[in-house]
Design an enzyme around this catalytic site. Sequence first.
Site, PDB file in Angstrom:
ATOM      1  N   HIS A  32       0.942  -1.182  -0.158  1.00 27.68           N
ATOM      2  CA  HIS A  32      -0.054  -0.021   0.024  1.00 27.68           C
ATOM      3  C   HIS A  32       0.736   0.605   0.134  1.00 27.68           C
ATOM      4  CE1 HIS A  32       0.846  -0.312   4.651  1.00 27.68           C
ATOM      5  NE2 HIS A  32       0.915  -0.796   4.309  1.00 27.68           N
ATOM      6  N   HIS A  35       3.788   1.191   2.397  1.00 27.90           N
ATOM      7  CA  HIS A  35       5.252   0.385   1.930  1.00 27.90           C
ATOM      8  C   HIS A  35       6.126   1.240   0.697  1.00 27.90           C
ATOM      9  CE1 HIS A  35       2.601  -2.892   3.049  1.00 27.90           C
ATOM     10  NE2 HIS A  35       4.172  -3.004   3.793  1.00 27.90           N
ATOM     11  N   LYS A 150       5.727   3.067  11.938  1.00 32.68           N
ATOM     12  CA  LYS A 150       3.920   2.488  12.950  1.00 32.68           C
ATOM     13  C   LYS A 150       4.658   0.937  13.464  1.00 32.68           C
ATOM     14  CE  LYS A 150       0.675  -0.095  10.354  1.00 32.68           C
ATOM     15  NZ  LYS A 150       0.475  -1.389  11.673  1.00 32.68           N
ATOM     16  N   GLN A 154       8.946  -3.168  17.066  1.00 36.17           N
ATOM     17  CA  GLN A 154       9.734  -3.455  15.586  1.00 36.17           C
ATOM     18  C   GLN A 154      11.023  -2.827  15.483  1.00 36.17           C
ATOM     19  OE1 GLN A 154       8.056  -6.376  11.851  1.00 36.17           O
ATOM     20  NE2 GLN A 154       8.530  -4.431  11.300  1.00 36.17           N
ATOM     21  N   SER A 186      -2.075   0.292   6.647  1.00 33.98           N
ATOM     22  CA  SER A 186      -1.748  -1.033   7.460  1.00 33.98           C
ATOM     23  C   SER A 186      -2.004  -2.365   6.383  1.00 33.98           C
ATOM     24  CB  SER A 186      -1.903  -1.441   8.527  1.00 33.98           C
ATOM     25  OG  SER A 186      -1.611  -2.496   8.963  1.00 33.98           O
TER      26      SER A 186
HETATM   27  O1  PAF Z   1       6.769  -5.262   9.271  1.00 35.51           O
HETATM   28  C1  PAF Z   1       6.797  -6.426   8.207  1.00 35.51           C
HETATM   29  O2  PAF Z   1       5.605  -5.853   7.603  1.00 35.51           O
HETATM   30  C2  PAF Z   1       7.160  -7.610   8.838  1.00 35.51           C
HETATM   31  O3  PAF Z   1       7.360  -7.850  10.061  1.00 35.51           O
HETATM   32  C3  PAF Z   1       8.572  -8.151   8.442  1.00 35.51           C
HETATM   33  C4  PAF Z   1       9.790  -6.680   8.982  1.00 35.51           C
HETATM   34  C5  PAF Z   1       8.926  -8.035   6.851  1.00 35.51           C
HETATM   35  C6  PAF Z   1       9.789  -8.750   8.746  1.00 35.51           C
HETATM   36  O4  PAF Z   1       8.298 -10.092   8.062  1.00 35.51           O
END
Ligand code: PAF
Length: 281
Positions: A32, A35, A150, A154, A186
């Site tokens: 989307h 990205h 977002k 992570q 998302s």
């Molecule tokens: O953020 C994501 O979409 C996922 O956690 C990632 C970093 C691609 C790992 O699968």
Amino acid sequence: MITARNLADLESAKKSLNAKILGLVPTMGALHEGHATLIRKAAAECDAVVVSDFVNPTQFNNQDDFRTYPRTLESDGVFAASAGADILFAPGVEDMYPEGSGIDRKVFDLGGIDRYGEGPRRPGHFNGMAQIVTRLFDTVKPDKAYFGEKDYQQLAIIEYFTKNLRYPVEIVRCPIARAADGLALSSRNSLLTAGQRAAAPGIFKAISRAVEYVGKMSVDDAAAAVREEIDGNSFLRTEYVEIADEATMRPVSSWDEAQGIRLFCAVYDGNVRLIDNMKLK
Ligand code: PAF
């Protein structure tokens, strides 16, 4: 753009591009506009960009979530190419986990950043994420890798293990991309019904208001006010609202307890789980 469906394809595509600076945008597909901002930034800063498109089984602690996760490989190719990707790397599970479909027993040191927020609510999620991200680093061998804020926790964990494991990869942070009404973009948004989608910006509204609470009310009262506002919408149900040190994710009890403070939340909109965060200080 070249689509590489396995490791051998990836190697020959990389060779043909012979990039001096290679960028990687790891994704689980269902691409989307969020990205696209990562891919465009990578294209501006690197000689070539690999977008990985792989729904990683080891980071799903809920099999229903894995099963229903949107998969749109065909349109992802067109989308990635138009945003400036050179390679779409869409491997099979057997390429990324040759030791057995989706099994990896390696346990990572995540610096304790996984102890809060999403960590306890999604057991095993961050370890599975670290498994695939390190495997992507090992196979793609990028110079720079791009991640959105977002998934702030992570990102903090990736920065930690990249440094700790001495990967020669520069981690590039990218700001949250939002729809005009504030909803954080998302892949999961595509699972929302019209009614749920209309309710979803209530999350952004409530967490934005928290900026005004800093220093004016206690941290606990601020978190409670945000929770109350979100839960006031009949579609929305908060799983958690945590106000935490953005470096460690440890919840704070006063506004001067950490230099950088952020609000983190997970909210069910119907049965779709959305996360968001907001810098407060
Ligand atoms: O953020 C994501 O979409 C996922 O956690 C990632 C970093 C691609 C790992 O699968």
